[in-house]
Structure formats: C-alpha cells, structure tokens
Design a protein around this motif. Structure first.
Motif, PDB file in Angstrom:
ATOM      1  N   ALA A   1      45.070   6.033   0.422  1.00  0.00           N
ATOM      2  CA  ALA A   1      44.805   6.447   1.733  1.00  0.00           C
ATOM      3  C   ALA A   1      43.325   6.431   2.178  1.00  0.00           C
ATOM      4  N   GLU A   2      42.350   6.718   1.302  1.00  0.00           N
ATOM      5  CA  GLU A   2      41.032   6.827   1.931  1.00  0.00           C
ATOM      6  C   GLU A   2      40.669   5.246   1.947  1.00  0.00           C
ATOM      7  N   SER A   3      41.333   4.220   1.215  1.00  0.00           N
ATOM      8  CA  SER A   3      41.019   2.976   1.633  1.00  0.00           C
ATOM      9  C   SER A   3      41.395   2.350   2.795  1.00  0.00           C
ATOM     10  N   LEU A   4      42.900   2.788   3.090  1.00  0.00           N
ATOM     11  CA  LEU A   4      43.212   2.576   4.460  1.00  0.00           C
ATOM     12  C   LEU A   4      42.561   3.024   5.512  1.00  0.00           C
ATOM     13  N   VAL A   5      41.956   4.316   5.233  1.00  0.00           N
ATOM     14  CA  VAL A   5      41.163   4.826   6.587  1.00  0.00           C
ATOM     15  C   VAL A   5      39.774   3.997   6.709  1.00  0.00           C
ATOM     16  N   ARG A   6      39.412   3.606   5.409  1.00  0.00           N
ATOM     17  CA  ARG A   6      38.157   2.705   5.580  1.00  0.00           C
ATOM     18  C   ARG A   6      38.750   1.364   6.363  1.00  0.00           C
ATOM     19  N   LEU A   7      39.522   0.697   5.781  1.00  0.00           N
ATOM     20  CA  LEU A   7      39.994  -0.529   6.762  1.00  0.00           C
ATOM     21  C   LEU A   7      40.236  -0.390   8.019  1.00  0.00           C
ATOM     22  N   VAL A   8      40.948   0.679   8.371  1.00  0.00           N
ATOM     23  CA  VAL A   8      41.011   1.173  10.225  1.00  0.00           C
ATOM     24  C   VAL A   8      39.836   1.154  10.864  1.00  0.00           C
ATOM     25  N   VAL A   9      38.650   1.841  10.221  1.00  0.00           N
ATOM     26  CA  VAL A   9      37.581   1.970  10.751  1.00  0.00           C
ATOM     27  C   VAL A   9      36.647   0.639  10.882  1.00  0.00           C
ATOM     28  N   ALA A  10      37.109  -0.128   9.750  1.00  0.00           N
ATOM     29  CA  ALA A  10      36.103  -1.223   9.818  1.00  0.00           C
ATOM     30  C   ALA A  10      36.761  -2.307  10.780  1.00  0.00           C
ATOM     31  N   ILE A  11      38.038  -2.218  10.881  1.00  0.00           N
ATOM     32  CA  ILE A  11      38.772  -3.267  11.914  1.00  0.00           C
ATOM     33  C   ILE A  11      38.234  -2.802  13.345  1.00  0.00           C
ATOM     34  N   THR A  12      38.368  -1.636  13.480  1.00  0.00           N
ATOM     35  CA  THR A  12      37.798  -1.057  14.858  1.00  0.00           C
ATOM     36  C   THR A  12      36.319  -1.280  15.014  1.00  0.00           C
ATOM     37  N   ALA A  13      35.577  -1.320  14.353  1.00  0.00           N
ATOM     38  CA  ALA A  13      34.098  -1.702  14.324  1.00  0.00           C
ATOM     39  C   ALA A  13      34.039  -3.371  14.486  1.00  0.00           C
ATOM     40  N   PHE A  14      34.865  -3.936  13.764  1.00  0.00           N
ATOM     41  CA  PHE A  14      34.700  -5.420  13.957  1.00  0.00           C
ATOM     42  C   PHE A  14      35.447  -5.861  15.526  1.00  0.00           C
ATOM     43  N   ALA A  15      36.530  -5.048  16.109  1.00  0.00           N
ATOM     44  CA  ALA A  15      36.775  -5.489  17.274  1.00  0.00           C
ATOM     45  C   ALA A  15      35.776  -5.135  18.521  1.00  0.00           C
ATOM     46  N   ALA A  16      35.150  -3.742  18.192  1.00  0.00           N
ATOM     47  CA  ALA A  16      33.980  -3.476  19.048  1.00  0.00           C
ATOM     48  C   ALA A  16      32.870  -4.449  19.209  1.00  0.00           C
ATOM     49  N   VAL A  17      32.431  -5.029  17.772  1.00  0.00           N
ATOM     50  CA  VAL A  17      31.475  -6.005  17.846  1.00  0.00           C
ATOM     51  C   VAL A  17      31.841  -7.433  18.287  1.00  0.00           C
ATOM     52  N   LEU A  18      33.173  -7.757  18.300  1.00  0.00           N
ATOM     53  CA  LEU A  18      33.468  -9.025  18.918  1.00  0.00           C
ATOM     54  C   LEU A  18      33.480  -8.887  20.356  1.00  0.00           C
ATOM     55  N   ALA A  19      33.784  -7.560  20.960  1.00  0.00           N
ATOM     56  CA  ALA A  19      33.873  -7.503  22.299  1.00  0.00           C
ATOM     57  C   ALA A  19      32.389  -7.485  22.932  1.00  0.00           C
ATOM     58  N   TRP A  20      31.430  -6.761  22.192  1.00  0.00           N
ATOM     59  CA  TRP A  20      30.063  -6.796  22.368  1.00  0.00           C
ATOM     60  C   TRP A  20      29.752  -8.220  22.479  1.00  0.00           C
ATOM     61  N   GLN A  21      29.842  -8.854  21.550  1.00  0.00           N
ATOM     62  CA  GLN A  21      29.411 -10.488  21.231  1.00  0.00           C
ATOM     63  C   GLN A  21      30.016 -11.162  22.559  1.00  0.00           C
TER      64      GLN A  21
END
Length: 191
Positions: free
Chosen positions: A47-67
């Motif tokens: 479950a902690e790993s899944l939370v880490r993945l969701v946070v990382a994918i959200t950060a990826f989407a934000a970085v992609l939008a910024w780029q």
C-alpha cells in the motif's frame, strides 16, 4: 527585440544552441538519476508502494504539463521539445523503477529476485524497450499488474507524449498543426 530565426543563426550559434540543449539534457539526467540512487525505497507494505506510485505519476503529469507550456513559449521550440523529452522519459522510467524497488523492499517474493536500485532500473528499461530478457520477472499479482500498467503507459509515453511535444514545438514555431494525412485542420487556410 526578437530572437533570430534558426536559419538566420551562424553555424557557430546553432552549434552553441545544440550543445546547450545537450548539456541541459545531461544535467537533467544526472540530477534525476542522482536523486533516484540516493532516495531510500524502504516501504514496508505494498500500500505504501502504491501511494508512492500515485504521487510519482501525478508529479510526472505535472512536469509534462509544465514542459509543454515551456515548449509552446520557447524561442527555440524544437530544441525545447528535445530537452522536455530528455527529462520526462527518464522521469517516467524512474517513477516505475522506484515503484518496483519499493515493491521488492516490501516483499522479496514480488519479483524473481530481490531488486536493488540498479536491478529495478534495469527491469524498467527492459520493459520499456520491449526486450524482456526474462531474467527478472514479476512474481506476485501486484507486481504483474504494475508491470502490465507500465507496458500500457509505455505505449502512451512513446506515442502520445512524443506527439504532444512535437505538436507543441510546431505550434511554437508558428506552423499550424496538421492531420495525419498532412492536411491542415478545418478552418485553417494553408496559404
């Protein structure tokens, strides 16, 4: 003052622009991989790993939008798109490498062998490149689901993200986006 068009630059100025882009990508890689190798992935549960993945994918989407915004506003949108790809693709790969490492730390039965930072990175690149050597394989249902999700998202990253950044670069250059057959979108006069 306007920025000179690429064709108006001297050979030396163009080379400087390309070298600057190359250095920016190299520094981005050094930063991302440096952070990846320093961060401990000691999650105790899946479950902690899944939370880490969701946070990382959200950060990826934000970085992609910024780029994407940066490409659209850049003086040299083509070079800016190269820089964007040089950052978002490794970020995407490291997102899943971190997740796989986290899963391996949570339980050594998630993969065919325990993963360290390099093993997780190797697995994610093997999956991304569709080589699939088979030396490291997901063993648990959660690891198999995560790997399957990565495979599907790989297709999105390879197709849609590259297309988005290419279209943004063309738009930034003032070229109207076109359909796949090369015709301009409805309402845009090609003259």
């Amino acid at each position: 003052m306007t920025t000179p068009d690429w064709t108006e630059l001297s050979r030396r100025q163009r080379r400087r622009e390309v070298v600057g882009t190359t250095v920016a990508v190299a520094l981005t890689w050094a930063l991302l991989f440096g952070i990846y190798y320093v961060v401990p992935f000691t999650d105790r549960t899946a479950a902690e790993s899944l939370v880490r993945l969701v946070v990382a994918i959200t950060a990826f989407a934000a970085v992609l939008a910024w780029q994407l915004r940066r490409v659209l506003r850049a003086d040299r949108p083509g070079l800016r798109a190269v820089q964007a790809l040089g950052g978002v693709i490794p970020l995407f790969l490291l997102t899943f490498a971190g997740f796989y490492l986290s899963l391996s730390e949570a339980s050594t039965t998630n993969f065919s062998e325990p993963l360290n930072h390099t093993g997780a990175l190797y697995l994610v690149i093997t999956v991304f490149s569709t080589v699939g050597f088979g030396d490291i394989t997901p063993q648990s249902d959660l690891a198999r689901i995560a790997t399957s999700i990565q495979m599907l998202l790989d297709l999105v990253v390879i197709g849609a993200v590259v297309r988005l950044l290419t279209t943004a670069a063309k738009t930034g250059l003032g070229d109207p986006p076109s359909h796949d057959d090369g015709s301009p979108p409805a309402g845009i006069d090609p003259r």
